[in-house]
Design an enzyme around this catalytic site. Structure first.
Site, PDB file in Angstrom:
ATOM      1  N   ASN A 295      30.602  50.668  -3.311  1.00 50.50           N
ATOM      2  CA  ASN A 295      30.456  48.888  -3.603  1.00 50.50           C
ATOM      3  C   ASN A 295      29.192  48.708  -4.187  1.00 50.50           C
ATOM      4  O   ASN A 295      29.150  49.669  -4.367  1.00 50.50           O
ATOM      5  CB  ASN A 295      29.225  48.570  -2.162  1.00 50.50           C
TER       6      ASN A 295
ATOM      7  N   ARG B  50      35.811  49.064   2.091  1.00 53.14           N
ATOM      8  CA  ARG B  50      36.049  50.938   1.266  1.00 53.14           C
ATOM      9  C   ARG B  50      36.886  51.561   2.159  1.00 53.14           C
ATOM     10  O   ARG B  50      37.535  52.903   2.504  1.00 53.14           O
ATOM     11  CB  ARG B  50      34.958  50.961   1.631  1.00 53.14           C
TER      12      ARG B  50
END
EC number: 3.6.1.7
Length: 92
Positions: free
Chosen positions: A39, A21
């Site tokens: 996620n 990320r």
């Protein structure tokens, strides 16, 4: 100025627990793109990416490589409606 392009990207493989990320956020910011990355419960990562079409295409290539410890299996993309976002965020 051309209208922004927007896509959703669903990334599978070893993409959680490897700073994916943060990698995606940094890559998007470097390309002047907006959107978010998060996620998923199944171990995948989803991103909404919007901005200049060429920069979005470049970002897809970057996501296919991923950060050094990731092992990207697939990046599935689909068109999305631009949301007019400002900035790129990591969602929980």
């Amino acid at each position: 100025m051309p209208a922004p392009t927007a896509i959703t990207a669903h990334i599978t493989g070893r993409v959680q627990g490897v700073a994916f990320r943060a990698f995606a956020r940094d890559a998007a910011q470097a390309r002047g793109l907006a959107g978010w990355v998060r996620n998923e419960a199944d171990g995948s990562v989803t991103a909404l990416i919007e901005g200049d079409g060429a920069a979005v295409d470049d970002m897809i290539s970057v996501l296919r490589r991923g950060p050094v410890h990731a092992r990207v299996k697939e990046v599935a993309t689909a068109p999305a409606t631009p949301e007019g976002r400002d900035g790129f965020e990591i969602r929980r």
